[in-house]
Design a protein around this motif. Structure first.
Motif, PDB file in Angstrom:
ATOM      1  N   GLN A 109       0.830  -1.204   0.000  1.00 37.61           N
ATOM      2  CA  GLN A 109       0.000   0.000   0.000  1.00 37.61           C
ATOM      3  C   GLN A 109       0.866   1.256   0.000  1.00 37.61           C
ATOM      4  OE1 GLN A 109      -2.805   0.206   3.244  1.00 37.61           O
ATOM      5  NE2 GLN A 109      -2.949   2.429   3.121  1.00 37.61           N
ATOM      6  N   ALA A 110       1.900   1.291   0.830  1.00 38.65           N
ATOM      7  CA  ALA A 110       2.763   2.470   0.894  1.00 38.65           C
ATOM      8  C   ALA A 110       3.396   2.758  -0.456  1.00 38.65           C
ATOM      9  CB  ALA A 110       3.843   2.271   1.963  1.00 38.65           C
ATOM     10  N   SER A 111       3.843   1.707  -1.142  1.00 37.16           N
ATOM     11  CA  SER A 111       4.451   1.882  -2.463  1.00 37.16           C
ATOM     12  C   SER A 111       3.436   2.407  -3.472  1.00 37.16           C
ATOM     13  CB  SER A 111       5.034   0.544  -2.933  1.00 37.16           C
ATOM     14  OG  SER A 111       5.472   0.621  -4.267  1.00 37.16           O
ATOM     15  N   MET A 112       2.234   1.836  -3.468  1.00 40.80           N
ATOM     16  CA  MET A 112       1.210   2.258  -4.419  1.00 40.80           C
ATOM     17  C   MET A 112       0.733   3.686  -4.133  1.00 40.80           C
ATOM     18  SD  MET A 112      -0.881  -1.381  -4.712  1.00 40.80           S
ATOM     19  CE  MET A 112      -2.356  -0.638  -5.400  1.00 40.80           C
ATOM     20  N   GLU A 116      -2.680   2.106 -12.789  1.00 39.76           N
ATOM     21  CA  GLU A 116      -1.279   1.751 -12.969  1.00 39.76           C
ATOM     22  C   GLU A 116      -1.213   0.234 -13.184  1.00 39.76           C
ATOM     23  OE1 GLU A 116       2.325   0.817 -13.412  1.00 39.76           O
ATOM     24  OE2 GLU A 116       1.855   2.965 -13.336  1.00 39.76           O
ATOM     25  N   PRO A 117      -0.664  -0.230 -14.313  1.00 34.88           N
ATOM     26  CA  PRO A 117      -0.664  -1.674 -14.616  1.00 34.88           C
ATOM     27  C   PRO A 117       0.014  -2.538 -13.551  1.00 34.88           C
ATOM     28  CG  PRO A 117      -0.102  -0.404 -16.576  1.00 34.88           C
ATOM     29  CD  PRO A 117      -0.120   0.565 -15.434  1.00 34.88           C
ATOM     30  N   ALA A 156      -6.678  -1.395 -11.050  1.00 34.40           N
ATOM     31  CA  ALA A 156      -5.560  -2.307 -11.292  1.00 34.40           C
ATOM     32  C   ALA A 156      -6.047  -3.400 -12.232  1.00 34.40           C
ATOM     33  CB  ALA A 156      -5.067  -2.917  -9.983  1.00 34.40           C
ATOM     34  N   PRO A 157      -5.115  -4.121 -12.883  1.00 32.41           N
ATOM     35  CA  PRO A 157      -5.543  -5.271 -13.701  1.00 32.41           C
ATOM     36  C   PRO A 157      -6.338  -6.257 -12.865  1.00 32.41           C
ATOM     37  CG  PRO A 157      -3.246  -4.730 -14.150  1.00 32.41           C
ATOM     38  CD  PRO A 157      -3.660  -3.892 -12.967  1.00 32.41           C
ATOM     39  N   ALA A 158      -7.313  -6.897 -13.497  1.00 28.57           N
ATOM     40  CA  ALA A 158      -8.175  -7.839 -12.776  1.00 28.57           C
ATOM     41  C   ALA A 158      -7.366  -8.958 -12.137  1.00 28.57           C
ATOM     42  CB  ALA A 158      -9.221  -8.407 -13.717  1.00 28.57           C
ATOM     43  N   SER A 159      -6.311  -9.407 -12.790  1.00 29.05           N
ATOM     44  CA  SER A 159      -5.427 -10.426 -12.243  1.00 29.05           C
ATOM     45  C   SER A 159      -4.133 -10.423 -13.046  1.00 29.05           C
ATOM     46  CB  SER A 159      -6.078 -11.819 -12.303  1.00 29.05           C
ATOM     47  OG  SER A 159      -6.166 -12.263 -13.646  1.00 29.05           O
ATOM     48  N   GLU A 160      -3.161 -11.187 -12.607  1.00 29.33           N
ATOM     49  CA  GLU A 160      -1.901 -11.282 -13.342  1.00 29.33           C
ATOM     50  C   GLU A 160      -2.111 -11.871 -14.726  1.00 29.33           C
ATOM     51  OE1 GLU A 160       0.853 -13.500 -11.041  1.00 29.33           O
ATOM     52  OE2 GLU A 160       1.099 -11.964  -9.490  1.00 29.33           O
ATOM     53  N   ASP A 161      -3.135 -12.701 -14.863  1.00 29.89           N
ATOM     54  CA  ASP A 161      -3.389 -13.356 -16.150  1.00 29.89           C
ATOM     55  C   ASP A 161      -4.420 -12.613 -16.999  1.00 29.89           C
ATOM     56  OD1 ASP A 161      -1.659 -15.435 -15.368  1.00 29.89           O
ATOM     57  OD2 ASP A 161      -3.277 -16.424 -14.275  1.00 29.89           O
ATOM     58  N   ASP A 162      -5.002 -11.585 -16.452  1.00 35.15           N
ATOM     59  CA  ASP A 162      -6.032 -10.847 -17.198  1.00 35.15           C
ATOM     60  C   ASP A 162      -5.720  -9.352 -17.135  1.00 35.15           C
ATOM     61  OD1 ASP A 162      -8.241  -9.819 -18.434  1.00 35.15           O
ATOM     62  OD2 ASP A 162      -9.701 -10.533 -16.968  1.00 35.15           O
ATOM     63  N   LEU A 163      -4.947  -8.894 -18.114  1.00 37.00           N
ATOM     64  CA  LEU A 163      -4.584  -7.482 -18.167  1.00 37.00           C
ATOM     65  C   LEU A 163      -5.557  -6.675 -19.008  1.00 37.00           C
ATOM     66  CD1 LEU A 163      -0.715  -7.830 -18.674  1.00 37.00           C
ATOM     67  CD2 LEU A 163      -2.004  -7.751 -16.533  1.00 37.00           C
ATOM     68  N   ASP A 187     -11.026   0.936 -22.122  1.00 34.92           N
ATOM     69  CA  ASP A 187     -12.051   1.954 -21.860  1.00 34.92           C
ATOM     70  C   ASP A 187     -11.701   2.879 -20.698  1.00 34.92           C
ATOM     71  OD1 ASP A 187     -13.727   1.184 -23.915  1.00 34.92           O
ATOM     72  OD2 ASP A 187     -14.777  -0.296 -22.693  1.00 34.92           O
ATOM     73  N   PHE A 188     -10.534   2.677 -20.080  1.00 34.32           N
ATOM     74  CA  PHE A 188     -10.208   3.495 -18.909  1.00 34.32           C
ATOM     75  C   PHE A 188     -10.205   4.989 -19.222  1.00 34.32           C
ATOM     76  CE2 PHE A 188      -7.030   5.876 -16.492  1.00 34.32           C
ATOM     77  CZ  PHE A 188      -7.624   5.827 -15.239  1.00 34.32           C
ATOM     78  N   PRO A 189      -9.572   5.466 -20.301  1.00 38.51           N
ATOM     79  CA  PRO A 189      -9.589   6.920 -20.556  1.00 38.51           C
ATOM     80  C   PRO A 189     -11.009   7.481 -20.687  1.00 38.51           C
ATOM     81  CG  PRO A 189      -7.937   5.846 -21.914  1.00 38.51           C
ATOM     82  CD  PRO A 189      -8.754   4.756 -21.288  1.00 38.51           C
ATOM     83  N   ARG A 190     -11.888   6.723 -21.341  1.00 37.52           N
ATOM     84  CA  ARG A 190     -13.266   7.190 -21.512  1.00 37.52           C
ATOM     85  C   ARG A 190     -13.988   7.224 -20.155  1.00 37.52           C
ATOM     86  NH1 ARG A 190     -18.207   4.731 -23.975  1.00 37.52           N
ATOM     87  NH2 ARG A 190     -17.075   2.765 -24.161  1.00 37.52           N
TER      88      ARG A 190
END
Length: 567
Positions: free
Chosen positions: A326-329, A352-353, A379-386, A434-437
């Protein structure tokens, strides 16, 4: 930061002379004018009968108990969900259910709530699913369970969407038309009410050969989940929390809560609501954020004290990892938002990816406090789903976050894949592309709905304490009053002081002696996370008056929350 004084909502009356006048004033500023408003006896708990959906739910549960059905509790991966799951499992077993299990979704595998993926993972299939702290939005998951022949009871407290799941029964105080007077129940509170109603039904059906089980043994869990979920502590919730705190203070907490209190280095005998919120809840929540909440639920279900300590130790280790992450993020988010006030952004969306989906809500909370703007972190949904993002948002007073997401969803259908939550906190998912929109739409919604004056951060206090009243007597009364929490805030005071002396304490903290210029008295004070700078020689301090217990000796202390140099 603008300091504002809380105003009395009437004149206090009828108080015993032993109740400090300052405490009477504090209660009056929260709308409690007479002693009856803080008489938090269990007998004054709102009766279950007025909560909608209980008849159908208890009838089905009674049938399940009589028929020896297999019952599965489908929980949630936060503290409210974990405590609610433990209350459901323990309570149903106390009431005669013989085959009660539970499942908590893994946020990275199943997503939130009773999803089709979670339903399909249940082997063997239970005959009855009972959700806790989720389900009001689980249209597809409930449909899948019904397709497989399972019955479903939904218990939830989240706001409903336009479509409700086709379940056998639903208990939720926030459904349209529900007559329950308190809409602030947490998920664990809804489950506790369901158990109270079920016990009454079973008693009426002659199910108990002797005295009916005492469900008050579950109130330590109810208190923890209620405080940790930051629901408003209205009178009814204060009754629940105070009853749970009394159990814990008297040494009757379940083994898991006792072990978590010990890990948090808090005193069982003097535990207060803020200890549940800041020391116990985060350790339980960490499992659901970074790993699997099953560890947290097992900690709350185990009755062996030694095993509970082992579970609590594992949760503490995960929580340390969560704090570092958390501190890093948060540091990265602060760099991203540096100068944000200068470019007039109102609704802030961050992505942030490399961020972890389990911690984005905490990042949003920290940034919301710094910017005093609604913030959603992704954040990405998971490591396998960017390709898909999960977001968690926190809001400011006057901006209903879930309603804002509903407005965006109505205006731009398909932009948000899924959303839900409350006025002050909500979650959602969308496609990364869709994040920018979405960020533009969120900012536009915030600009439309938030009056400019609400973007000025304000800190409300209970005013100055009179000279000579910063005493141990008042500090003890404040500690034993409450329970303080969301919508019933802990007392804060502001006074002018002179810094008589100070020294660094640990890394980035202060230990101070503050002189009251009115009578020359010097008061012990501490302030945390202030860096390496020295305090000013004269300061206006916003503080809590707390009890410092050092080697068995109690003394008053000022816990500084904000300081500024006087004009």
């Amino acid at each position: 930061m603008e300091l504002r004084r809380r105003e009395l909502q009437g004149e206090p009356s009828g108080w015993d002379a032993a109740v400090h006048p300052v405490l009477q004033r504090i209660y009056a500023a929260r709308g409690v004018l007479q002693p009856d408003g803080v008489a938090h006896r269990l007998q004054r708990l709102l009766p279950p009968q007025s909560l909608g959906g209980l008849d159908a739910a208890t009838e089905l549960l009674a049938e399940a108990i009589r028929g020896d059905w297999s019952i599965l509790i489908a929980g949630d991966y936060d503290c409210d969900g974990a405590t609610g799951t433990a209350v459901a499992v323990r309570g149903l077993r106390m009431l005669g259910a013989k085959h009660v299990g539970y499942a908590v979704p893994n946020r990275f595998v199943h997503g939130y709530g009773l999803t089709p993926a979670l339903v399909d993972s249940l082997q063997p299939c239970p005959q009855l699913i009972v959700t806790v702290d989720n389900g009001v939005a689980s249209v597809a998951g409930v449909a899948r369970a019904r397709e497989l022949g399972m019955r479903v009871i939904v218990t939830d407290h989240h706001l409903p969407g336009e479509q409700l799941p086709d379940c056998d029964a639903m208990v939720n105080p926030n459904l349209a038309g529900d007559g329950f007077p308190s809409k602030a129940l947490a998920g664990v509170g809804v489950m506790f009410y369901l158990l109270l109603a079920l016990r009454a039904k079973l008693r009426g059906q002659g199910m108990f050969a002797a005295e009916a089980p005492d469900l008050s043994v579950l109130l330590d869990l109810v208190a923890l989940g209620t405080v940790a979920d930051l629901v408003p502590l209205d009178f009814n919730n204060r009754v629940l929390v105070e009853a749970g705190l009394r159990r814990i203070r008297s040494g009757r907490a379940c083994a898991g809560i006792a072990a978590l209190v010990e890990c948090g280095k808090r005193s069982m005998a003097t535990l207060c609501a803020s200890d549940l919120g800041f020391a116990v809840g985060p350790r339980l929540n960490a499992a659901g954020r970074l790993e699997d909440m099953q560890l947290g639920v097992e900690c709350l279900l185990i009755d062996d004290a030694a095993q509970a300590r082992r579970y609590a130790g594992e949760l503490d280790t995960i929580n340390r990892e969560r704090r570092d992450l958390q501190a890093s993020m948060v540091a990265e988010a602060e760099v991203m938002t540096a100068g944000l006030r200068d470019i007039d952004s109102v609704g802030v969306a961050l992505y942030e990816p490399s961020w972890h989906a389990g911690v984005v809500g905490l990042v949003a909370s920290k940034l919301k406090e710094r910017l005093h703007r609604p913030v959603i972190s992704f954040a990405p949904a998971s490591e396998d789903d960017l390709e898909h993002l999960r977001g968690s948002g926190r809001s400011i007073p006057g901006f209903h976050l879930r309603d804002a997401l509903a407005m965006i969803d109505a205006r731009q259908p398909g932009l948000i894949e899924r959303f839900g939550g409350h006025a002050m906190a909500a979650g959602l998912s969308l496609r990364a592309v869709d994040f920018p929109r979405f960020a533009a739409a969120f900012d536009a919604a915030a600009r439309e709905l938030i009056a400019p004056e609400r973007l000025q951060a304000a800190l409300y206090t209970d005013g100055e304490l009179p000279a000579g009243s910063l005493s141990l007597e008042l500090a003890l009364q404040l500690r034993n009053a409450g329970p303080w929490g969301q919508a019933f805030p802990e007392p804060l005071f502001d006074n002018l002081f002179e810094c008589a002396h100070w020294k660094p304490m640990g890394e980035g903290h202060w230990r101070l002696g503050l002189r009251d210029p009115r009578d020359g008295s010097i008061h012990d004070a501490v302030m945390f996370n202030v860096g390496t700078t020295a305090p000013p020689s004269r300061l206006r301090a916003v503080y809590e008056l707390v009890v410092n217990d050092w080697q068995g000796r109690e003394s008053p202390r000022l816990l500084l929350r904000h300081i500024e140099e006087p004009m």
